[in-house]
Scaffold this active site. Sequence first.
Site, PDB file in Angstrom:
ATOM      1  N   ILE A  86      28.396 -42.958  72.462  1.00 62.32           N
ATOM      2  CA  ILE A  86      29.613 -42.431  72.567  1.00 62.32           C
ATOM      3  C   ILE A  86      30.587 -43.065  72.226  1.00 62.32           C
ATOM      4  O   ILE A  86      30.279 -44.241  70.948  1.00 62.32           O
ATOM      5  CB  ILE A  86      29.789 -43.678  73.900  1.00 62.32           C
ATOM      6  N   ASP A  87      31.561 -42.341  71.440  1.00 60.87           N
ATOM      7  CA  ASP A  87      32.915 -43.096  70.860  1.00 60.87           C
ATOM      8  C   ASP A  87      33.109 -44.342  71.152  1.00 60.87           C
ATOM      9  O   ASP A  87      33.469 -45.177  71.902  1.00 60.87           O
ATOM     10  CB  ASP A  87      33.920 -42.415  71.610  1.00 60.87           C
ATOM     11  N   LYS A  88      33.121 -45.179  70.035  1.00 59.93           N
ATOM     12  CA  LYS A  88      33.918 -46.744  69.735  1.00 59.93           C
ATOM     13  C   LYS A  88      34.999 -47.225  70.440  1.00 59.93           C
ATOM     14  O   LYS A  88      34.675 -47.657  71.999  1.00 59.93           O
ATOM     15  CB  LYS A  88      34.472 -46.378  68.749  1.00 59.93           C
ATOM     16  N   ARG A  99      37.191 -35.211  75.528  1.00 57.92           N
ATOM     17  CA  ARG A  99      38.673 -35.570  75.222  1.00 57.92           C
ATOM     18  C   ARG A  99      38.915 -33.953  74.720  1.00 57.92           C
ATOM     19  O   ARG A  99      39.824 -33.822  75.079  1.00 57.92           O
ATOM     20  CB  ARG A  99      38.613 -36.282  74.095  1.00 57.92           C
TER      21      ARG A  99
END
Length: 305
Positions: free
Chosen positions: A140-142, A240
Amino acid sequence: MNTAVQIFDWKYEETSFERIDTFLSAEQSEWSRSQIQQWIKDGLVTVNDKSVKANYKLKMGDLIVVRILPPKELSIEPEDIPLHIVFEDEDVIVVNKQRGLVVHPAPGHYSGTLVNGLLYHCKDLSGINGILRPGIVHRIDKDTSGLLMVAKNDQAHAALAEQLKEHTTIRKYMAIVHGQVKHDKGTIDAPIGRDPKNRQQMSVVKEGKPAVTHFTVLERWLNFTLVELQLETGRTHQIRVHMKYIGHPLAGDPKYGPSKTLPIDGQALHAQALGFKHPRTDQDLYFEAPLPEDMEKAITLAQEN
């Protein structure tokens, strides 16, 4: 440890004349541009079987090959990074990742990641993804918080990866998006690939990879909507990109939407639920992680606006 030379190749199919270092840093976001430029200088990057310089302008039809040599005495050091372990046994760890924590090291950036913390917590992680991504089955993104699963051995890794490939896992997210989403439920089925105008971003493009996101509206406010999203596929930045595509970008998203509309450091996105079959026992496992404090505060402010 992975001791083999890694080879990546592309055929450049754009009409624009793009610098090769810019193209590669967009194609592989975990590679830093300075690292790519060093590889080019060392002759590890070729175009049409010839060495080039970092400012080489790619032309349609160019064949690009990158050869990454095995690391010399490289080790990812364990670090005492606070982790929220939701579940752990001999095969799997489920972590509730805090916002701002990078999942795994990348060339030129080998510390301060979830992997460093995991290696401090336990010594046994799968080696399928090599020395930089031990145990990492999905990311998962930062700046996204929430749940992800980590494999402690290769057998578990292969089984979990197969579930992701077959879309049998459950991955649900909570997000605050801009505007009022009109439909109570819906499915976004739109392919995602590299944005042809901005190669640092992904976008919905005709030649992209299939991507499917299901959404359910939980609450509507004047300027924002709280939604639950369920991934059927797992493309880079999928939620997103899809929410921006339907006109409702995530609040706080620095890449795909207005980034300073709510007091949250990054996109208002939380991986709230994760479900999968245990790789050894075949037991159905399901976990939920409560919204972090910053998301709760953002919701309170969104309700007032």
